[in-house]
Design an enzyme around this catalytic site. Structure first.
Site, PDB file in Angstrom:
ATOM      1  N   VAL A  49      -4.082   7.721   3.709  1.00 17.58           N
ATOM      2  CA  VAL A  49      -2.318   8.588   4.006  1.00 17.58           C
ATOM      3  C   VAL A  49      -1.531   7.447   5.016  1.00 17.58           C
ATOM      4  CG1 VAL A  49      -3.067  10.901   3.793  1.00 17.58           C
ATOM      5  CG2 VAL A  49      -3.266   9.915   6.003  1.00 17.58           C
ATOM      6  N   HIS A  74      -3.662  13.014  -1.668  1.00 19.21           N
ATOM      7  CA  HIS A  74      -3.589  13.830  -0.263  1.00 19.21           C
ATOM      8  C   HIS A  74      -2.137  13.435   0.139  1.00 19.21           C
ATOM      9  CE1 HIS A  74      -8.581  14.106  -0.360  1.00 19.21           C
ATOM     10  NE2 HIS A  74      -7.979  14.955  -0.882  1.00 19.21           N
ATOM     11  N   GLN A 132      -7.631   8.008  -1.043  1.00 15.98           N
ATOM     12  CA  GLN A 132      -7.777  10.057  -0.606  1.00 15.98           C
ATOM     13  C   GLN A 132      -6.780   9.372   0.933  1.00 15.98           C
ATOM     14  OE1 GLN A 132     -10.920  11.906  -1.506  1.00 15.98           O
ATOM     15  NE2 GLN A 132     -11.851   9.361  -0.966  1.00 15.98           N
TER      16      GLN A 132
HETATM   17  N1  APR Z   1     -16.653  -0.544   4.804  1.00 18.98           N
HETATM   18  C1  APR Z   1     -17.219   0.641   3.780  1.00 18.98           C
HETATM   19  N2  APR Z   1     -17.231   1.861   4.303  1.00 18.98           N
HETATM   20  C2  APR Z   1     -17.562   2.807   5.524  1.00 18.98           C
HETATM   21  C3  APR Z   1     -17.268   1.862   6.288  1.00 18.98           C
HETATM   22  C4  APR Z   1     -16.872   0.373   6.191  1.00 18.98           C
HETATM   23  N3  APR Z   1     -16.284  -0.466   7.093  1.00 18.98           N
HETATM   24  N4  APR Z   1     -16.812   2.315   7.408  1.00 18.98           N
HETATM   25  C5  APR Z   1     -16.922   3.421   6.929  1.00 18.98           C
HETATM   26  N5  APR Z   1     -17.454   3.678   5.550  1.00 18.98           N
HETATM   27  C6  APR Z   1     -17.850   4.798   5.113  1.00 18.98           C
HETATM   28  C7  APR Z   1     -19.258   5.567   5.833  1.00 18.98           C
HETATM   29  O1  APR Z   1     -20.307   5.554   5.262  1.00 18.98           O
HETATM   30  C8  APR Z   1     -18.497   7.301   4.998  1.00 18.98           C
HETATM   31  O2  APR Z   1     -19.324   7.435   3.172  1.00 18.98           O
HETATM   32  O3  APR Z   1     -17.149   5.492   4.352  1.00 18.98           O
HETATM   33  C9  APR Z   1     -17.324   6.899   3.747  1.00 18.98           C
HETATM   34  C10 APR Z   1     -15.870   7.957   5.097  1.00 18.98           C
HETATM   35  O4  APR Z   1     -16.116   9.053   4.950  1.00 18.98           O
HETATM   36  P1  APR Z   1     -15.424  10.095   5.161  1.00 18.98           P
HETATM   37  O5  APR Z   1     -15.042   9.426   6.187  1.00 18.98           O
HETATM   38  O6  APR Z   1     -15.359  11.484   4.870  1.00 18.98           O
HETATM   39  O7  APR Z   1     -13.951   9.778   4.553  1.00 18.98           O
HETATM   40  P2  APR Z   1     -13.560   9.939   3.267  1.00 18.98           P
HETATM   41  O8  APR Z   1     -14.453  10.127   2.266  1.00 18.98           O
HETATM   42  O9  APR Z   1     -12.370   9.510   2.866  1.00 18.98           O
HETATM   43  O10 APR Z   1     -12.888  11.975   3.349  1.00 18.98           O
HETATM   44  C11 APR Z   1     -12.505  12.365   2.638  1.00 18.98           C
HETATM   45  O11 APR Z   1     -12.169  14.477   3.779  1.00 18.98           O
HETATM   46  O12 APR Z   1     -10.898  15.282   4.986  1.00 18.98           O
HETATM   47  C12 APR Z   1     -10.814  15.184   4.293  1.00 18.98           C
HETATM   48  O13 APR Z   1      -8.777  14.678   3.701  1.00 18.98           O
HETATM   49  C13 APR Z   1      -9.902  13.932   4.125  1.00 18.98           C
HETATM   50  O14 APR Z   1      -9.161  12.135   2.433  1.00 18.98           O
HETATM   51  C14 APR Z   1      -9.860  12.802   3.611  1.00 18.98           C
HETATM   52  C15 APR Z   1     -11.285  13.231   2.514  1.00 18.98           C
END
Ligand code: APR
Length: 227
Positions: A90, A105, A88
């Site tokens: 970029v 994405h 997901q």
């Molecule tokens: N190691 C492992 N996991 C981590 C770490 C780390 N160092 N830091 C954060 N996380 C986890 C958090 O606990 C959370 O579950 O990564 C996740 C980040 O979640 P989001 O910020 O929601 O990112 P993501 O899931 O990739 O979002 C999905 O949403 O906004 C849209 O298109 C955008 O691709 C994105 C999609």
């Protein structure tokens, strides 16, 4: 033959210095999604949207893969079976670590013509009125899938999920569909499922195994079990 499908999210790149979206102080705490990640927002204020992606593009260009990205590249090189990474993200860090990935994405390095769908390598800085090198329309935009738009390669991803024996989700909060539903598709295929994350998520209960910790620690450990 064993087939591992891996879904990665922003948490994989957090330790490379790139912000996540929904953690404390994340990107969606700093910007309104409707202003910077929707077609309507782009039509309303293209300068604001280009500023947002120009900043992320510049940051991603400077960022380096962390041990989690390198471990996944090792898995693709050394695993005795197939390894498909669907991201997901970029930011291009999987490629910098040597992985091949499916960008569902889009990617910050890509530009798209909103008029003719032509794609070309994005300049570091894009601006409103970006001319399409194919049709000449001033309709260039980041080749990023915005909210309300269809993610890329969904048919190919569905086929991979239907044939996988292991499904892993790494660093994703499981709040955005269709990606958050991939674990169910993998379960229907009879796959083992593992969630690797700093915390539990909205979809943790769908996984049979959980590895908790920073990706740069738990992903190399997980890969070491497999190769
Ligand atoms: N190691 C492992 N996991 C981590 C770490 C780390 N160092 N830091 C954060 N996380 C986890 C958090 O606990 C959370 O579950 O990564 C996740 C980040 O979640 P989001 O910020 O929601 O990112 P993501 O899931 O990739 O979002 C999905 O949403 O906004 C849209 O298109 C955008 O691709 C994105 C999609």
């Amino acid at each position: 033959m064993e087939k591992i499908v891996i879904l990665t999210g922003a948490g994989l790149s957090a330790e490379s210095g790139l912000g996540t979206f929904r953690d404390e102080g994340g990107l969606w705490a700093q910007h309104r999604i409707e202003d910077v990640a929707t077609p309507e927002g782009f039509a309303r204020n293209p300068q604001l949207v280009h500023d947002f992606y120009n900043a992320r593009r510049a940051q991603a260009a400077e960022a380096t893969p962390n041990d989690a990205h390198h471990a996944l590249a090792r898995l693709q090189r050394e695993f005795d079976g197939e390894v498909v990474i669907v991201t997901q993200n970029v930011d291009g860090l999987h490629e910098k670590a040597g992985s091949s990935v499916i960008h569902m994405h889009g990617a910050l390095t890509g530009a798209l013509c909103a008029s003719c769908d032509h794609r070309w390598p994005a300049p570091l800085e894009m601006a409103p009125g970006q001319i399409c090198p194919s049709c000449g329309a001033p309709q260039g935009r980041p080749d990023i899938v915005w909210f309300g738009e269809m993610p890329y390669f969904m048919d190919e991803i569905a086929e991979h999920l239907a044939g996988c024996t292991v499904f892993a989700a790494i660093g994703t909060s499981g709040q955005v569909y269709p990606a958050a539903g991939f674990v169910q598709e993998a379960r229907y295929a009879g796959a083992d499922t593992v969630e690797l994350n700093l915390n539990s998520t909205d979809v943790s209960r769908a996984f049979t195994r959980h590895l908790i910790g920073p990706a740069s620690e738990i992903v190399p450990q997980w890969v070491a079990e497999l190769v």
